[in-house]
Design an enzyme around this catalytic site. Structure first.
Site, PDB file in Angstrom:
ATOM      1  N   LYS A  95      -2.434  -0.709   4.423  1.00 48.58           N
ATOM      2  CA  LYS A  95      -1.569   0.197   5.194  1.00 48.58           C
ATOM      3  C   LYS A  95      -2.299   0.731   6.433  1.00 48.58           C
ATOM      4  O   LYS A  95      -1.743   0.750   7.532  1.00 48.58           O
ATOM      5  CB  LYS A  95      -1.108   1.376   4.309  1.00 48.58           C
ATOM      6  CG  LYS A  95      -0.353   0.918   3.059  1.00 48.58           C
ATOM      7  CD  LYS A  95       0.103   2.078   2.195  1.00 48.58           C
ATOM      8  CE  LYS A  95      -0.986   2.927   1.598  1.00 48.58           C
ATOM      9  NZ  LYS A  95      -1.842   2.237   0.594  1.00 48.58           N
ATOM     10  N   ARG A 155       4.487   9.856  -2.079  1.00 47.88           N
ATOM     11  CA  ARG A 155       4.001   9.155  -3.265  1.00 47.88           C
ATOM     12  C   ARG A 155       4.801   9.550  -4.507  1.00 47.88           C
ATOM     13  O   ARG A 155       4.574   8.973  -5.577  1.00 47.88           O
ATOM     14  CB  ARG A 155       2.528   9.487  -3.508  1.00 47.88           C
ATOM     15  CG  ARG A 155       1.562   8.476  -2.860  1.00 47.88           C
ATOM     16  CD  ARG A 155       0.181   9.084  -2.934  1.00 47.88           C
ATOM     17  NE  ARG A 155      -0.910   8.195  -3.098  1.00 47.88           N
ATOM     18  CZ  ARG A 155      -1.751   7.864  -2.093  1.00 47.88           C
ATOM     19  NH1 ARG A 155      -1.524   8.247  -0.867  1.00 47.88           N
ATOM     20  NH2 ARG A 155      -2.811   7.117  -2.345  1.00 47.88           N
ATOM     21  N   ARG A 188     -14.440  -1.866   0.798  1.00 45.03           N
ATOM     22  CA  ARG A 188     -14.026  -1.123   2.006  1.00 45.03           C
ATOM     23  C   ARG A 188     -15.164  -0.224   2.499  1.00 45.03           C
ATOM     24  O   ARG A 188     -15.822   0.451   1.729  1.00 45.03           O
ATOM     25  CB  ARG A 188     -12.794  -0.273   1.679  1.00 45.03           C
ATOM     26  CG  ARG A 188     -12.452   0.725   2.794  1.00 45.03           C
ATOM     27  CD  ARG A 188     -11.054   1.274   2.709  1.00 45.03           C
ATOM     28  NE  ARG A 188     -10.628   1.700   1.383  1.00 45.03           N
ATOM     29  CZ  ARG A 188      -9.368   1.982   1.070  1.00 45.03           C
ATOM     30  NH1 ARG A 188      -8.422   1.877   1.979  1.00 45.03           N
ATOM     31  NH2 ARG A 188      -9.058   2.360  -0.152  1.00 45.03           N
ATOM     32  N   ARG A 233     -16.142   5.246   0.450  1.00 48.32           N
ATOM     33  CA  ARG A 233     -15.443   6.396  -0.135  1.00 48.32           C
ATOM     34  C   ARG A 233     -15.821   6.593  -1.596  1.00 48.32           C
ATOM     35  O   ARG A 233     -15.918   5.627  -2.349  1.00 48.32           O
ATOM     36  CB  ARG A 233     -13.931   6.170  -0.023  1.00 48.32           C
ATOM     37  CG  ARG A 233     -13.361   6.617   1.297  1.00 48.32           C
ATOM     38  CD  ARG A 233     -11.961   6.123   1.510  1.00 48.32           C
ATOM     39  NE  ARG A 233     -11.045   6.429   0.412  1.00 48.32           N
ATOM     40  CZ  ARG A 233      -9.748   6.129   0.441  1.00 48.32           C
ATOM     41  NH1 ARG A 233      -9.236   5.541   1.515  1.00 48.32           N
ATOM     42  NH2 ARG A 233      -8.976   6.418  -0.565  1.00 48.32           N
ATOM     43  N   ARG A 250      -6.293   4.933  -9.838  1.00 45.34           N
ATOM     44  CA  ARG A 250      -5.364   5.055  -8.710  1.00 45.34           C
ATOM     45  C   ARG A 250      -4.267   3.995  -8.797  1.00 45.34           C
ATOM     46  O   ARG A 250      -3.107   4.274  -8.479  1.00 45.34           O
ATOM     47  CB  ARG A 250      -6.144   4.949  -7.381  1.00 45.34           C
ATOM     48  CG  ARG A 250      -7.034   6.166  -7.144  1.00 45.34           C
ATOM     49  CD  ARG A 250      -8.116   5.901  -6.126  1.00 45.34           C
ATOM     50  NE  ARG A 250      -7.586   5.624  -4.806  1.00 45.34           N
ATOM     51  CZ  ARG A 250      -8.244   4.992  -3.853  1.00 45.34           C
ATOM     52  NH1 ARG A 250      -9.470   4.556  -4.073  1.00 45.34           N
ATOM     53  NH2 ARG A 250      -7.691   4.805  -2.677  1.00 45.34           N
TER      54      ARG A 250
END
Ligand code: ADP
Ligand code: AMP
Length: 215
Positions: free
Chosen positions: A14, A89, A129, A162, A173
Site C-alpha cells: 500500500k 481497519r 522491509r 520496524r 497482524r
C-alpha cells in the site's frame, strides 16, 4: 477528485503504490500507521497508549484512531484528494470515515482498492522491509534494496527495521487482518467503487492495474 482507500494486509504494498500515485495524481497520503509511529516517537499521550497495541500487533482502539483521523482531515491539504492507507481497519472506522467526509468535507470515497497478496509472501515482505527514518522511503532487502547497503538512496541516513516487522508480530497482524479488517470487503463490496487487485507481481505491474482503476 479522488478519495481512495487502500485496503490490504500489512506488507501488501500500500505504501509503495501510494508513492507512485502521489507522484502522478498529486494526492495526499494519510497512513494511520505513520501517524501513530510519529506519535510514539514524539512520546505524546496518544503515542504512549498506542504503542502497547502496536508492539503486540493488535489494533489501536477505534476511539483513538478516529480522533487522530478527524484532526488530520481538518488540514487544508486534504482538499487535493486523499489516499487512505491502513485506515479504515474496522467497520466502526469505516462508518466514522463516511460521516467525517460527508459532514466535515462535503465529499465522499471515490474508489476502494483491495491489494491481495498471499500470507507467506507478506511475512517475507515485512521481515525484509527497511525504511528511512528521515524521509520515509521504503526498501526491501531483496526486492527493492538500496544502492548502498543499509542506507537511504536519497539522504544517506541509516535505514530502520520496524519493531513490529518481526515474524511473530507479523503473524499476529495477519491474524487481525483476516479476522477483522478483511470484513471491510463486505462493507464496501456492493458500493460499485470496490476493486480487488492482485498485488503479487512486481510493483510497476501492480501499478499499471491501479492506474486503470483510477483513470
Ligand atoms: P504496506 O504499506 O502495505 O504495509 P509496503 O509498501 O511497505 O506495504 O511494502 C512492504 C514491503 O514489501 C516493502 O519492503 C516493499 O519494498 C516490498 N514490496 C512492496 N511491493 C512489492 C512488490 N510488488 N513486490 C515485492 N516487494 C514489494
Ligand atoms: P501499519 O503501518 O498500517 O502496518 O500499522 C502499524 C500498526 O499501527 C498496526 O499493527 C496497528 O497496531 C496500528 N494501526 C495503524 N492503523 C490502524 C487503524 N486504522 N486502526 C487500528 N490500529 C491501527
Amino acid at each position: 477528485m479522488i478519495n481512495m482507500i487502500f485496503l490490504g494486509p500489512p506488507g501488501a504494498g500500500k505504501g509503495t503504490q501510494s508513492a507512485y500515485i502521489i507522484r502522478d495524481y498529486g494526492l495526499v497520503q494519510i497512513s494511520t500507521g505513520d501517524l501513530l509511529r510519529q506519535a510514539v516517537k514524539d512520546q505524546t499521550p496518544l503515542g504512549k497508549e498506542a504503542k502497547v497495541y502496536m508492539d503486540a500487533g493488535q489494533l489501536v482502539p477505534d476511539s483513538l484512531i478516529i480522533g487522530l483521523m478527524k484532526d488530520r482531515l481538518a488540514s487544508p491539504d486534504c482538499a487535493k484528494g486523499v489516499i487512505f492507507d491502513g485506515f479504515p481497519r474496522t467497520i466502526a472506522q469505516a462508518e466514522a470515515l463516511d460521516a467525517m467526509l460527508k459532514n466535515d468535507l462535503k465529499t465522499e470515497i471515490t474508489q476502494i482498492i483491495s491489494l491481495n497478496v498471499a500470507d507467506e509472501l507478506l511475512v517475507e515482505r515485512a521481515v525484509g522491509r527497511r525504511s528511512c527514518p528521515k524521509d520515509g522511503k521504503v526498501y526491501h532487502i531483496k526486492y527493492n534494496p538500496p544502492k548502498v547497503g543499509g542506507v537511504c538512496d536519497l539522504c544517506g541516513t541509516t535505514l530502520a527495521h520496524r519493531d513490529d516487522d518481526r515474524e511473530d508480530t507479523i503473524k499476529n497482524r495477519l491474524k487481525v487482518y483476516h479476522e477483522t479488517t478483511s470484513l471491510l470487503k463486505g462493507y464496501y463490496g456492493n458500493s460499485g467503487k470496490f476493486t480487488e487487485v492482485d498485488g503479487e507481481g512486481n510493483p510497476d505491474d501492480v501499478y499499471v492495474k491501479i492506474k486503470r482503476i483510477l483513470g
